[in-house]
Structures are given as C-alpha cells and as structure tokens.
Design an enzyme around this catalytic site. Structure first.
Site, PDB file in Angstrom:
ATOM      1  N   PRO A  42       1.445   4.710 -11.488  1.00  0.00           N
ATOM      2  CA  PRO A  42       0.408   4.787 -10.452  1.00  0.00           C
ATOM      3  C   PRO A  42       0.088   3.409  -9.880  1.00  0.00           C
ATOM      4  O   PRO A  42       0.026   2.419 -10.617  1.00  0.00           O
ATOM      5  CB  PRO A  42      -0.809   5.350 -11.199  1.00  0.00           C
ATOM      6  CG  PRO A  42      -0.581   5.008 -12.629  1.00  0.00           C
ATOM      7  CD  PRO A  42       0.902   4.866 -12.845  1.00  0.00           C
TER       8      PRO A  42
ATOM      9  N   ARG B  49      -2.837  -0.595   7.256  1.00  0.00           N
ATOM     10  CA  ARG B  49      -2.690   0.849   7.090  1.00  0.00           C
ATOM     11  C   ARG B  49      -3.112   1.655   8.312  1.00  0.00           C
ATOM     12  O   ARG B  49      -2.411   2.602   8.685  1.00  0.00           O
ATOM     13  CB  ARG B  49      -3.421   1.338   5.830  1.00  0.00           C
ATOM     14  CG  ARG B  49      -2.846   0.748   4.532  1.00  0.00           C
ATOM     15  CD  ARG B  49      -3.433   1.405   3.287  1.00  0.00           C
ATOM     16  NE  ARG B  49      -2.979   2.769   3.135  1.00  0.00           N
ATOM     17  CZ  ARG B  49      -3.652   3.843   3.457  1.00  0.00           C
ATOM     18  NH1 ARG B  49      -4.881   3.748   3.927  1.00  0.00           N
ATOM     19  NH2 ARG B  49      -3.138   5.037   3.311  1.00  0.00           N
TER      20      ARG B  49
ATOM     21  N   TYR C  93       0.046   3.722   9.545  1.00  0.00           N
ATOM     22  CA  TYR C  93       0.060   5.157   9.202  1.00  0.00           C
ATOM     23  C   TYR C  93      -1.028   5.939   9.913  1.00  0.00           C
ATOM     24  O   TYR C  93      -1.256   7.095   9.565  1.00  0.00           O
ATOM     25  CB  TYR C  93      -0.193   5.362   7.697  1.00  0.00           C
ATOM     26  CG  TYR C  93       0.592   4.518   6.745  1.00  0.00           C
ATOM     27  CD1 TYR C  93       1.980   4.584   6.687  1.00  0.00           C
ATOM     28  CD2 TYR C  93      -0.059   3.690   5.835  1.00  0.00           C
ATOM     29  CE1 TYR C  93       2.686   3.841   5.749  1.00  0.00           C
ATOM     30  CE2 TYR C  93       0.641   2.943   4.899  1.00  0.00           C
ATOM     31  CZ  TYR C  93       2.010   3.022   4.865  1.00  0.00           C
ATOM     32  OH  TYR C  93       2.700   2.289   3.948  1.00  0.00           O
TER      33      TYR C  93
ATOM     34  N   CYS D 133      -3.566  -9.531  19.026  1.00  0.00           N
ATOM     35  CA  CYS D 133      -3.182  -9.109  20.374  1.00  0.00           C
ATOM     36  C   CYS D 133      -2.192  -7.951  20.336  1.00  0.00           C
ATOM     37  O   CYS D 133      -1.004  -8.122  20.629  1.00  0.00           O
ATOM     38  CB  CYS D 133      -2.619 -10.299  21.136  1.00  0.00           C
ATOM     39  SG  CYS D 133      -3.860 -11.587  21.289  1.00  0.00           S
ATOM     40  N   GLU D 134      -2.673  -6.802  19.938  1.00  0.00           N
ATOM     41  CA  GLU D 134      -1.914  -5.553  19.891  1.00  0.00           C
ATOM     42  C   GLU D 134      -2.914  -4.422  20.090  1.00  0.00           C
ATOM     43  O   GLU D 134      -3.988  -4.445  19.497  1.00  0.00           O
ATOM     44  CB  GLU D 134      -1.296  -5.333  18.494  1.00  0.00           C
ATOM     45  CG  GLU D 134      -0.241  -6.314  18.071  1.00  0.00           C
ATOM     46  CD  GLU D 134       1.115  -6.068  18.710  1.00  0.00           C
ATOM     47  OE1 GLU D 134       1.344  -4.958  19.240  1.00  0.00           O
ATOM     48  OE2 GLU D 134       1.930  -6.997  18.684  1.00  0.00           O
TER      49      GLU D 134
ATOM     50  N   TYR E  44      -2.477  -1.518  -0.992  1.00  0.00           N
ATOM     51  CA  TYR E  44      -1.725  -1.685   0.256  1.00  0.00           C
ATOM     52  C   TYR E  44      -2.586  -2.331   1.349  1.00  0.00           C
ATOM     53  O   TYR E  44      -2.424  -2.046   2.531  1.00  0.00           O
ATOM     54  CB  TYR E  44      -1.118  -0.344   0.707  1.00  0.00           C
ATOM     55  CG  TYR E  44      -0.293   0.283  -0.391  1.00  0.00           C
ATOM     56  CD1 TYR E  44       0.934  -0.265  -0.742  1.00  0.00           C
ATOM     57  CD2 TYR E  44      -0.763   1.373  -1.123  1.00  0.00           C
ATOM     58  CE1 TYR E  44       1.680   0.267  -1.777  1.00  0.00           C
ATOM     59  CE2 TYR E  44      -0.013   1.913  -2.169  1.00  0.00           C
ATOM     60  CZ  TYR E  44       1.205   1.355  -2.481  1.00  0.00           C
ATOM     61  OH  TYR E  44       1.948   1.877  -3.516  1.00  0.00           O
TER      62      TYR E  44
HETATM   63  C1  LIG Z   1       5.261   2.762  -4.311  1.00  0.00           C
HETATM   64  C2  LIG Z   1       5.775   3.218  -5.616  1.00  0.00           C
HETATM   65  C3  LIG Z   1       4.899   3.573  -6.640  1.00  0.00           C
HETATM   66  C4  LIG Z   1       3.395   3.585  -6.467  1.00  0.00           C
HETATM   67  O1  LIG Z   1       2.967   4.531  -5.546  1.00  0.00           O
HETATM   68  P1  LIG Z   1       1.407   4.846  -5.430  1.00  0.00           P
HETATM   69  O2  LIG Z   1       1.342   5.871  -4.377  1.00  0.00           O
HETATM   70  O3  LIG Z   1       0.718   3.584  -5.066  1.00  0.00           O
HETATM   71  O4  LIG Z   1       0.964   5.361  -6.758  1.00  0.00           O
HETATM   72  C5  LIG Z   1       5.424   3.936  -7.871  1.00  0.00           C
HETATM   73  N1  LIG Z   1       6.762   3.956  -8.074  1.00  0.00           N
HETATM   74  C6  LIG Z   1       7.651   3.624  -7.112  1.00  0.00           C
HETATM   75  C7  LIG Z   1       9.094   3.658  -7.412  1.00  0.00           C
HETATM   76  C8  LIG Z   1       7.189   3.254  -5.861  1.00  0.00           C
HETATM   77  O5  LIG Z   1       8.070   2.937  -4.905  1.00  0.00           O
END
Ligand SMILES: *Cc1c(COP(=O)(O)O)cnc(C)c1O
Length: 421
Positions: A279, A317, A321, A348-349, A376
C-alpha cells in the site's frame, strides 16, 4: 483518524495550529501527521495477526526521507521502482532485505545496486528482464530472488491512467503465460524463484477486484505447485483507495481480512505462503495536506478565480487525473463573502488548477489547505516554470519539524552550465 480538524474556528494538524506553520515555514508547504501515518501502517500490519506477512510501503507515493524513516521505525518493508528509491530507503535506515523491486524498466545498473544491497525480491515484469537479471546476477556471483508480476486481467474500475491489471497494460506478464515463464526462470542458474506478485491499479474503492485478482493468483499458485514450483510468498500489490470526496473504500483491516478469508480453508501449500501487500496511498494519502496562500481574487468575469501560490507543479493530480481534493480555509473566524471559485495556481497552463467550482469565503492573503495530499503530491512535484519545490513539515503531537526545506533557486539551478566562450 483524521489528524486535521477545526478547533476554535481554525485548522489544526494534530495539536499544532496550521497558521503557525505558515508563519514559520511559509507557503506552499506540505504538512504530514506522523500519528496518522503510523496509525494506517499499524492497521494493515496488525490485521494479519499471526499470519506470516510483510507490509511493503510503496515508496513512490511519498518518498520523503523523514516519512520513510517513520515507517522504518515500525518495521516496514518497502516497494521500490528505481535505484533512486532504493537509495532513499537506505538513507532512511530501512532494512534492504525487506525491499521488493517493481517496475517494467529496471536497468542493469539498478539490478546491480539492488543485488549488492541484498534486496528481498525482484518483481520481474517480462521475459527479457528475467534473462538480464539472470545475467547480471551471474556476473556478480549471486542468485537473484524473483517473483513474477502477473497480470490477472481484472478491471479495477478506477481512472485509466492508474489502472494496471488489464490485458492491454504494460505491466506484468499475462497470467496465462506465467507457468511457462516460471519454468524458464527455474532453468536459469542465477535466479531463485521465491514468489508471485500482482498489482492491479490504484485508488480502488471496492474489495471485489482485489478478491478477483487473488482468486486468479491462487489458482496459479496451485498450478505452479503441481508443476513442482513451490512458492514462499504471495504479493498482492497496493492500490487500496482513500476518501477524497465521498468514496467509502474498505478500511485496512477489512481489506486484509477479506484476503485472509479467501485463503482460509485452502491446503498447506497456501498456508505456508508469506503474504505481502504494497500500500502507498492508503498509508499516507490522508495523512498530508498542501498549505497555500491566496495571492489574488480575480472577480467579475464569467468565472471567479482564486489565484494561490501553489500550482500544478506542486500538486499535479488535479491536472493529470482531473482528481478532486477538498479545499478549505485555515481560519473561519473572519467575515467573508462566499463565492464560487476556480482555485488556480500561478503556472502558465490552463490545466493549472487545484479545484473548480468551489464555494469559499476567502480574501487575498488567506491560507487554504488542499486536503488528502499526502500521496502523489510532493513525489510528483516538478520545477515547471522554474518554481522551487515546496517545503515539507512533519507534525508530531504539539511539535513540528521542517523535514525538507524549501528548495532555493541556487539548488534548483546548480546542475546547469553555460556553453564556453
Ligand atoms: C504504485 C504501486 C503501488 C502503490 O499503489 P497505491 O495505489 O499507492 O497503493 C504498489 N505496487 C506497485 C507495483 C505500484 O506500481
């Protein structure tokens, strides 16, 4: 736990008034709660009970050394995706034996660094990578511990940019091909097969895709065992979502219990497996906010703009996204006219926004926080528009410490040089 809450009409981070941090450190600035990070890590870790397991925090979500060190002290493992992240784990005091190395593009040099550091496992994502790792390990007189990252082809129902477990994804190997690739791996002398991994995406707010993926991986573990390849660990990756707005993702313990339940009643082959998860967001996402100051209100056009001193280079983000983050004033004690604003940065975007159509009672000079910015956020920040990166602060009870000072222009420009003559 939510470490950010209002007392006497002003926002606190744990027991520190957020305005006091702005006064000392300036803006923009990321603020993290140590207690919140610890509580989330412990919730995952404790839910496994007596079952052999390792929680490997995904470093890419937030790789700040002090934050990694908070997790090191709790015994965390780490999921890394580059040699740079390995170096961060080492400098944070992490145990390299608890490191797993993911990613589709590991270089020879990164493999060497990781083998020399004695990491726990390479999560291999393709056959050519398997061959190269075998060769690099052979030259070093080592055997590389490997797991194959399989792609279970489940739809995590999240944003396409953070969905990784579908057939068309660049990540992992198709699960139908896994048995054959494991058999090849077994024939390579400098590899040691230790496990299997998968990671299906990010910000997943429902348990079903995780359980679907687990089903398929469990089936594969059976096929491998029948073919004489017994595994030591099963790594389910990361991806558990958090609450940004009105999502209600499973809590860490519900998530772990659903995994344990699915494995219950299976034979000894499965009970022996050490379980791993990776995680990232779910540990740090809600443990951090981005603090910014309102520079100008631009009123009276088709839209109202609140121009703040944090932009898409600080928190990408929303631009990347179209992600939604709550935005709130730090003080709510002064009389203010509420209006609907687009909260935008100085970059400037046109994509440089932190939130759109937000009703806020604010004036120029006021402080705002962008919530749920622990994951992130800083890790994806850039110097676009030659903006020095934000400062970072860790709060611990009624104290706080700058764990990364604001970047200076000299630091930002240090690697550059002019042509001679
Ligand atoms: C990005 C990533 C994670 C973590 O993802 P979360 O959504 O932040 O929990 C775990 N393992 C791998 C291989 C990843 O690329």
């Amino acid at each position: 736990m939510n470490p950010f809450g209002f007392r006497d009409r002003q926002l606190f981070a744990e027991d520190v008034p957020v305005a006091a941090i702005a006064e000392q450190v300036g803006t923009p600035c990321y603020i993290y709660s140590r207690a919140a990070i610890e509580a989330r890590y412990r919730a995952f870790d404790a839910a496994f009970g007596t079952r052999a397991h390792q929680v490997c925090y995904a470093v890419k979500a937030n790789s700040t050394l002090a934050l990694l060190n908070v997790l090191v002290r709790l015994g965390a493992g780490f999921d890394i995706v580059s040699g740079g992240e390995l170096e961060r784990v080492r400098r944070a005091g992490g145990d390299t034996a608890k490191v797993v190395f993911s990613g589709v593009g590991k270089t020879r040099e990164e493999m060497q660094l990781a083998l020399a550091a004695g990491i726990g496992c390479f999560n291999v994502e393709s056959e050519p990578e398997l061959d190269q790792l075998n060769e690099v390990a052979g030259r070093m007189g080592k055997r590389a511990p490997v797991a194959l990252r399989v792609n279970p082809d489940v739809d995590p129902a999240t944003h396409p940019y953070i969905s990784t477990g579908l057939k068309e994804s660049k990540f992992g190997v198709p699960i139908e091909r896994a048995l054959a690739i494991y058999q090849r791996a077994q024939s390579l002398p400098h590899l040691q097969i230790t496990g299997v991994g998968c990671h299906i995406g990010s910000q997943i707010t429902d348990m079903d895709p995780f359980v679907d993926a687990l089903e398929r991986v469990v089936e594969l573990v059976g096929e491998l065992g029948d073919a004489g390849i017994e595994l030591e660990h099963l790594d389910l990756g990361g991806g558990l979502g958090i609450n940004y707005r009105d999502e209600s993702p499973p809590e860490p313990d519900d998530y772990v219990l659903a995994i344990l339940n699915r494995l219950q009643g299976l034979g000894s082959r499965y009970q022996r497996l050490r379980l791993m998860i990776q995680p990232g967001r779910a540990i740090v996402g809600n443990a951090g906010v981005l603090l910014a100051r309102v520079l100008y209100l631009k009123l009276g056009g088709v839209r109202n703009f609140a121009i703040v001193d944090a932009g898409m280079n600080d928190l990408m983000r929303p631009a990347l996204y179209d992600a939604w983050h709550d935005i709130a004033p730090v003080k709510v004690d002064a009389p203010r006219t509420p209006r609907v604003y687009d909260v935008v940065g100085p970059v400037c975007e046109s994509g440089d926004f932190l939130g759109r159509n937000r009703e806020l009672g604010i004036e120029a000079g006021d402080l705002l926080v962008v919530a749920s910015a622990g994951a992130y956020g800083m890790a994806m920040s850039s110097n676009y528009n030659t903006r020095p990166r934000a400062a970072e602060v860790m709060v611990d009870g009624d104290r706080f410490q700058v764990v990364r000072r604001r970047e200076s222009l000299d630091e930002l420009l240090a690697a550059e040089s002019l042509l001679p003559g």
